[in-house]
Design an enzyme around this catalytic site. Structure first.
Site, PDB file in Angstrom:
ATOM      1  N   CYS A 172      -7.671  29.872 -33.002  1.00  0.00           N
ATOM      2  CA  CYS A 172      -9.003  29.979 -31.895  1.00  0.00           C
ATOM      3  C   CYS A 172     -10.010  29.516 -32.230  1.00  0.00           C
ATOM      4  CB  CYS A 172      -8.457  31.183 -31.581  1.00  0.00           C
ATOM      5  SG  CYS A 172      -8.647  32.905 -32.144  1.00  0.00           S
ATOM      6  N   HIS A 173     -10.342  29.206 -33.299  1.00  0.00           N
ATOM      7  CA  HIS A 173     -12.158  29.650 -33.994  1.00  0.00           C
ATOM      8  C   HIS A 173     -12.275  27.873 -33.693  1.00  0.00           C
ATOM      9  CE1 HIS A 173      -8.856  28.654 -37.615  1.00  0.00           C
ATOM     10  NE2 HIS A 173     -10.110  27.704 -37.212  1.00  0.00           N
TER      11      HIS A 173
END
Length: 160
Positions: free
Chosen positions: A129-130
């Site tokens: 998700c980064h």
């Protein structure tokens, strides 16, 4: 059982039950679970530690861990899209929303709904998700903290 791994980005806590990984979080991140049992610190030879170390050394770009994902069908769909984002690259929340809309057979999807699902990702680093940023290129919304998101992106970009 909960275990702690000291990564170069901060302590990572993971929940391991019967060789299945039920969560991987940065310590004290948003949506960090309430843990009432002890967290084991020290040597654990589980595959997750081996893969996190290999990722830190830039020897691993994709994880191959047995994750036990408990989520809504929508969250699972969003997280599956995140797994398609190549190492060292970023996409926008809008891009993720478009991919999810396509899979659902819809014309469009709310970027906010997608952002909420991304924020609930209980598998930090492993489900990347980064790698999701705003359409303007700004770093926004990372449960582990923007400084960790920036560090993870720099880690991958410097190797790309």
């Amino acid at each position: 059982m909960y275990f702690s791994y000291a990564s170069k980005w901060g302590n990572i806590i993971y929940l391991l039950e019967n060789e299945s990984i039920k969560g991987i979080w940065f310590e004290d991140q948003k949506y960090f679970p309430d843990i009432e049992e002890p967290i084991f610190i020290g040597k654990n030879s589980h595959k997750i530690v081996e893969e996190l170390k290999a990722y830190e050394r830039k020897e691993l770009r994709e994880f191959s861990l047995d994750l036990e994902i408990k989520a809504t069908p929508f969250q699972k769909m969003v997280w599956e899209v995140l797994l398609e984002i190549p190492y060292g690259e970023t996409v926008s929340y809008k891009w993720v929303a478009q991919k999810v809309a396509q899979r659902m057979g819809k014309a469009s999807m709310s970027s906010q709904a997608v952002g909420q699902a991304i924020g609930r990702n209980p598998f930090s680093i492993v489900i990347p998700c980064h790698r999701v940023i705003s359409s303007s290129g700004k770093l926004t919304g990372y449960a582990g903290g923007i400084e960790k998101k920036e560090a993870l992106l720099m880690h991958e970009k410097n190797d790309h």
